[in-house]
Design an enzyme around this catalytic site. Structure first.
Site, PDB file in Angstrom:
ATOM      1  N   ASN A   9     -11.494  -9.520   8.495  1.00 51.17           N
ATOM      2  CA  ASN A   9     -10.511  -9.287   7.437  1.00 51.17           C
ATOM      3  C   ASN A   9     -10.821 -10.267   6.309  1.00 51.17           C
ATOM      4  OD1 ASN A   9      -8.306  -8.801   5.812  1.00 51.17           O
ATOM      5  ND2 ASN A   9      -6.786  -8.967   7.433  1.00 51.17           N
ATOM      6  N   ARG A  91     -11.653  -4.547   7.884  1.00 49.57           N
ATOM      7  CA  ARG A  91     -10.406  -3.979   7.382  1.00 49.57           C
ATOM      8  C   ARG A  91     -10.573  -3.721   5.889  1.00 49.57           C
ATOM      9  NH1 ARG A  91      -4.357  -6.597   8.047  1.00 49.57           N
ATOM     10  NH2 ARG A  91      -3.213  -4.838   7.170  1.00 49.57           N
ATOM     11  N   GLY A 207       7.355  -8.076   8.474  1.00 48.36           N
ATOM     12  CA  GLY A 207       6.857  -9.430   8.246  1.00 48.36           C
ATOM     13  C   GLY A 207       7.187  -9.808   6.816  1.00 48.36           C
ATOM     14  N   ASN A 208       6.382 -10.680   6.209  1.00 51.78           N
ATOM     15  CA  ASN A 208       6.607 -10.981   4.790  1.00 51.78           C
ATOM     16  C   ASN A 208       6.411  -9.716   3.962  1.00 51.78           C
ATOM     17  OD1 ASN A 208       7.118 -12.831   2.599  1.00 51.78           O
ATOM     18  ND2 ASN A 208       4.953 -12.631   2.083  1.00 51.78           N
TER      19      ASN A 208
END
Length: 391
Positions: A9, A91, A207-208
């Protein structure tokens, strides 16, 4: 035959990695580089079998990070030689309508992903940079792109076309794409492995950044993020869905240009904007316990938006078999889960408060019609699975 694959990522100043032995999905090592290219020293950390470390190093760019990583894997004996790496899965944020599944990245695919950078200018170019560097360093190793949008390509047209003039879809491909697809797909597969009879699933990746996905028989039917990750739920710093006329109103009355508006909605809104304290729900729960009214309000709006979306998605699915909480807040905040599930017994959603408080995996009261789960998402293992399937 066992093969070693790596999930990557790439961020603008970071690079996260996990090395797996497939098809057993044995995690050999995971880690990350932070502050790549910073004036400060970069940070490198890893956790492997009976090994871990966290140290400062000098890394000026992503190429140096990849070179350091490959040398590290050999020196730390996670691999004997680079030829053991059978595939690298990357990703990639945006696959548009072109990519409905992961692909081996050859010249054609590389150029197509590059063209899609117009839809994800902050992410796709960085993801491509990671692919390019690994391709240079490991020319014999397959590079696989796994897209955050692909899982949502099963959404029907009536759920992805926006009610604006159709020419904007035709000319600019403005439509709902959805994100967090790798995570939602992991949830779908995990639930199917637990109980194949649980076909109608509402997956809450909170999540955030946050999104909800309606899953029917393993396929995404609707998701809350849209053309960009800004839409849908209230998030840590993102506003989520608001009246679009607010944008033109602020533009006119506050003399705000597009850059200021973009920053306002993406970085200064959500939990942070309402509370004026923090984008972290843990900070706001603490402040709310001390009777801070803005913190209370921010959390109340946050929970309400999640509940509203769950209700809408149950209607879209025509019922619900399982409700799943995942990602940072979903996995760790028993209070948020409790508040979301309050007064939903009429839908068959009944939370076991003891199990919830102990953060167990199964959270529903026994013999209730809707299963409730807390599941740790694992996007990296999904990337590894998709990579292994193509090499």
């Amino acid at each position: 035959m066992n093969k070693k694959v790596m999930a990557i990522n790439s961020g603008s100043s970071s690079l996260k990695f996990q090395l797996f032995e497939m098809p057993t999905e044995k995690l050999l090592v995971k880690g990350q580089f932070e502050r790549i290219g910073s004036k400060q020293e970069s940070l490198f950390s890893f956790v492997g079998h009976q090994k871990s470390d966290h140290k400062k190093i000098k890394i000026d760019n992503h190429k140096e990070a990849v070179e350091y990583l490959l040398t590290f894997l050999i020196e730390a004996a996670f691999i004997r030689e680079l030829s053991e790496l059978a595939g690298i899965g990357h990703r990639v944020a945006h696959g548009g309508e072109l990519f409905k599944k992961p692909v081996i990245v050859r010249n054609k695919e590389y150029e197509q992903i590059k063209e899609l950078s117009a839809l994800a200018p902050l992410h796709n170019p960085v993801n491509l940079m990671g692919i390019n560097i690994f391709k240079e360093e490991l020319p014999e190793c397959q590079q696989i792109a796994v897209f955050d949008t692909s899982y949502h390509q099963s959404i029907a047209k009536e759920n992805y076309i926006y009610p604006i003039p159709y020419k904007y879809y035709q000319d600019f491909k403005i439509r709902r794409y959805g994100f967090h697809g790798i995570s939602h797909q992991y949830i779908a597969e995990t639930i199917a492995n637990k109980n194949a009879a649980l076909e109608k699933i509402v997956s809450c990746h909170i999540g955030n950044g946050a999104s909800i996905c309606a899953i029917d028989k393993g396929k995404s039917k609707l998701t809350s993020m849209g053309f960009t990750p800004l839409s849908g739920l209230m998030m840590g710093t993102r506003c989520g869905d608001i009246d679009p006329a607010i944008v033109t109103y602020l533009q006119k009355n506050e003399n705000m240009d597009s850059d200021k508006l973009n920053k306002l909605m993406n970085e200064e809104s959500g939990l942070l904007g309402v509370s004026e304290i923090s984008n972290d729900s843990r900070d706001l729960i603490e402040a709310a316990n001390q009777q801070n009214e803005k913190a209370k309000l921010a959390l109340a709006i946050y929970v309400s938006k999640i509940r509203q979306t769950i209700g809408a998605y149950i209607a879209e699915l025509g019922g619900i078999d399982a409700l799943v909480f995942t990602a940072g807040v979903g996995e760790n905040s028993s209070l948020i889960r409790e508040k979301v599930c309050e007064n939903m017994e009429y839908l068959g959603i009944k939370l076991d408060l003891e199990n919830n408080g102990k953060n167990r995996e199964v959270l529903n009261v026994e013999k209730t019609p809707v299963s409730i789960f807390k599941i740790e998402t694992n996007e990296e293992v999904m990337i590894a699975r998709d990579t292994y399937s193509l090499i």
